[in-house]
Design a protein around this motif. Structure first.
Motif, mmCIF file in Angstrom:
data_model
loop_
_atom_site.group_PDB
_atom_site.id
_atom_site.type_symbol
_atom_site.label_atom_id
_atom_site.label_comp_id
_atom_site.label_asym_id
_atom_site.label_seq_id
_atom_site.Cartn_x
_atom_site.Cartn_y
_atom_site.Cartn_z
ATOM 1 N N MET A 95 5.264 8.727 -10.030
ATOM 2 C CA MET A 95 3.911 8.384 -10.447
ATOM 3 C C MET A 95 2.905 9.176 -9.617
ATOM 4 S SD MET A 95 2.423 4.522 -11.040
ATOM 5 C CE MET A 95 4.026 3.993 -11.639
ATOM 6 N N ASP A 96 1.829 9.566 -10.249
ATOM 7 C CA ASP A 96 0.718 10.251 -9.599
ATOM 8 C C ASP A 96 -0.246 9.192 -9.070
ATOM 9 O OD1 ASP A 96 -1.600 11.705 -8.972
ATOM 10 O OD2 ASP A 96 -1.419 12.996 -10.735
ATOM 11 N N VAL A 97 -0.607 9.269 -7.802
ATOM 12 C CA VAL A 97 -1.526 8.277 -7.217
ATOM 13 C C VAL A 97 -2.918 8.345 -7.843
ATOM 14 C CG1 VAL A 97 -0.310 8.091 -5.015
ATOM 15 C CG2 VAL A 97 -2.151 9.788 -5.272
ATOM 16 N N CYS A 98 -3.196 9.404 -8.574
ATOM 17 C CA CYS A 98 -4.486 9.523 -9.268
ATOM 18 C C CYS A 98 -4.459 8.855 -10.636
ATOM 19 C CB CYS A 98 -4.873 10.997 -9.426
ATOM 20 S SG CYS A 98 -5.109 11.839 -7.855
ATOM 21 N N ASP A 99 -3.294 8.385 -11.042
ATOM 22 C CA ASP A 99 -3.126 7.744 -12.346
ATOM 23 C C ASP A 99 -2.015 6.694 -12.231
ATOM 24 O OD1 ASP A 99 -3.330 7.159 -15.061
ATOM 25 O OD2 ASP A 99 -2.038 8.842 -15.646
ATOM 26 N N ILE A 100 -2.302 5.617 -11.537
ATOM 27 C CA ILE A 100 -1.314 4.578 -11.263
ATOM 28 C C ILE A 100 -1.115 3.717 -12.511
ATOM 29 C CG2 ILE A 100 -0.749 2.599 -9.799
ATOM 30 C CD1 ILE A 100 -2.466 3.940 -7.585
ATOM 31 N N LYS A 101 0.120 3.540 -12.917
ATOM 32 C CA LYS A 101 0.456 2.894 -14.190
ATOM 33 C C LYS A 101 0.641 1.382 -14.108
ATOM 34 C CE LYS A 101 0.537 6.814 -16.358
ATOM 35 N NZ LYS A 101 -0.630 7.195 -17.122
ATOM 36 N N TYR A 102 0.251 0.763 -13.023
ATOM 37 C CA TYR A 102 0.387 -0.684 -12.892
ATOM 38 C C TYR A 102 -0.888 -1.378 -13.353
ATOM 39 C CZ TYR A 102 4.462 0.542 -10.126
ATOM 40 O OH TYR A 102 5.662 1.059 -9.709
ATOM 41 N N PRO A 103 -0.788 -2.670 -13.692
ATOM 42 C CA PRO A 103 -1.957 -3.402 -14.188
ATOM 43 C C PRO A 103 -3.014 -3.630 -13.100
ATOM 44 C CG PRO A 103 0.076 -4.687 -14.512
ATOM 45 C CD PRO A 103 0.440 -3.473 -13.737
ATOM 46 N N THR A 104 -4.202 -3.871 -13.550
ATOM 47 C CA THR A 104 -5.321 -4.198 -12.680
ATOM 48 C C THR A 104 -5.013 -5.476 -11.898
ATOM 49 O OG1 THR A 104 -6.866 -3.131 -14.191
ATOM 50 C CG2 THR A 104 -7.798 -4.784 -12.682
ATOM 51 N N GLY A 105 -5.328 -5.455 -10.603
ATOM 52 C CA GLY A 105 -5.147 -6.636 -9.764
ATOM 53 C C GLY A 105 -3.707 -7.026 -9.507
ATOM 54 N N PHE A 106 -2.796 -6.095 -9.547
ATOM 55 C CA PHE A 106 -1.361 -6.371 -9.455
ATOM 56 C C PHE A 106 -0.848 -6.492 -8.022
ATOM 57 C CE2 PHE A 106 3.158 -4.961 -10.048
ATOM 58 C CZ PHE A 106 3.550 -5.941 -10.939
ATOM 59 N N PHE A 107 -1.452 -5.786 -7.073
ATOM 60 C CA PHE A 107 -0.914 -5.699 -5.714
ATOM 61 C C PHE A 107 -1.763 -6.445 -4.692
ATOM 62 C CE2 PHE A 107 0.875 -1.982 -7.821
ATOM 63 C CZ PHE A 107 2.212 -2.133 -7.501
ATOM 64 N N ASP A 108 -1.068 -6.953 -3.666
ATOM 65 C CA ASP A 108 -1.727 -7.584 -2.531
ATOM 66 C C ASP A 108 -2.115 -6.554 -1.477
ATOM 67 O OD1 ASP A 108 -1.381 -10.536 -3.156
ATOM 68 O OD2 ASP A 108 0.679 -9.811 -3.332
ATOM 69 N N ILE A 109 -1.355 -5.471 -1.424
ATOM 70 C CA ILE A 109 -1.603 -4.441 -0.411
ATOM 71 C C ILE A 109 -1.109 -3.093 -0.926
ATOM 72 C CG2 ILE A 109 0.586 -4.864 0.783
ATOM 73 C CD1 ILE A 109 -0.927 -4.364 3.455
ATOM 74 N N ALA A 110 -1.828 -2.042 -0.575
ATOM 75 C CA ALA A 110 -1.408 -0.664 -0.835
ATOM 76 C C ALA A 110 -1.357 0.043 0.512
ATOM 77 C CB ALA A 110 -2.379 0.038 -1.771
ATOM 78 N N ILE A 111 -0.224 0.660 0.789
ATOM 79 C CA ILE A 111 -0.029 1.324 2.072
ATOM 80 C C ILE A 111 0.056 2.829 1.838
ATOM 81 C CG2 ILE A 111 1.473 1.548 4.089
ATOM 82 C CD1 ILE A 111 2.381 -1.394 3.481
ATOM 83 N N ASP A 112 -0.798 3.539 2.549
ATOM 84 C CA ASP A 112 -0.927 4.987 2.418
ATOM 85 C C ASP A 112 -0.637 5.613 3.781
ATOM 86 O OD1 ASP A 112 -1.898 7.601 2.463
ATOM 87 O OD2 ASP A 112 -3.805 7.114 1.527
ATOM 88 N N LYS A 113 0.556 6.188 3.893
ATOM 89 C CA LYS A 113 0.920 6.865 5.132
ATOM 90 C C LYS A 113 0.810 8.362 4.905
ATOM 91 C CE LYS A 113 4.633 5.757 6.885
ATOM 92 N NZ LYS A 113 5.638 5.834 7.760
ATOM 93 N N SER A 114 -0.417 8.859 5.020
ATOM 94 C CA SER A 114 -0.741 10.283 4.962
ATOM 95 C C SER A 114 -0.769 10.873 3.545
ATOM 96 C CB SER A 114 0.194 11.098 5.871
ATOM 97 O OG SER A 114 -0.485 12.184 6.435
#
Length: 171
Positions: A95-114
């Motif tokens: 998946m491209d982080v510029c076009d995430i295919k998950y529904p709105t409000g789906f995650f509690d946390i997003a972790i971006d390591k660089s």
């Protein structure tokens, strides 16, 4: 400098370095004190640009089972899916982080390591970071957290979190 925003670069890198493991910046143990304050065992976690790091595996083995790993490289997603067959609840998707295919409000946390850093080294850097941040904001619950671990100094990254199309609260 390589174009870190190009999936071909990453596919080639992961093919040439098959069997290696590389954890960008911090590993799970160094982030565990922070994450334990933000997560519950039921939290739905999105790992942006997971690569071949052990981070998600260590998080899973520590009792967090709802982990969704995305990466633009099909090579690394295939590798990680095979490597983690024994962790059936952990998900890996190209998946491209510029076009995430998950529904709105789906995650509690997003972790971006660089991943932010990688985008900033690619073509159309500011536009792509703006797209990623908009998507991350969209897929996070209103009470969700975006955790960015970056090579960059905070004052060189803060601009990307404060853009007018976003409504993030900095902590």
């Amino acid at each position: 400098m390589p174009n870190y925003g190009d999936p071909k670069y990453w596919d080639k890198r992961y093919t040439e370095n098959a069997g290696s493991i590389f954890d960008w910046l911090e590993d799970y143990n160094s982030l565990k004190p922070l994450l334990s304050e933000l997560l519950t065992r039921d939290s739905r976690v999105l790992v942006l640009g997971c690569g071949n790091a052990k981070f998600s595996e260590d998080l899973y083995d520590d009792g967090y089972k709802n982990i969704y790993n995305i990466d633009i490289s099909s090579v690394v997603i295939q590798t990680m899916s095979e490597r983690n067959r024994s962790r059936p609840d952990m998900k890996y998707e190209v998946m491209d982080v510029c076009d995430i295919k998950y529904p709105t409000g789906f995650f509690d946390i997003a972790i971006d390591k660089s991943t932010l850093d990688a985008l900033l080294c690619g073509d159309n850097a500011y536009i792509n970071v703006a797209k990623m941040m908009k998507e991350v904001q969209r897929v996070l619950k209103p009470s969700g957290y975006y955790v960015a671990i970056s090579y960059g100094k905070p004052d060189s990254r803060a601009f990307h979190f404060e853009r007018e199309h976003l409504s993030l609260t900095m902590k």
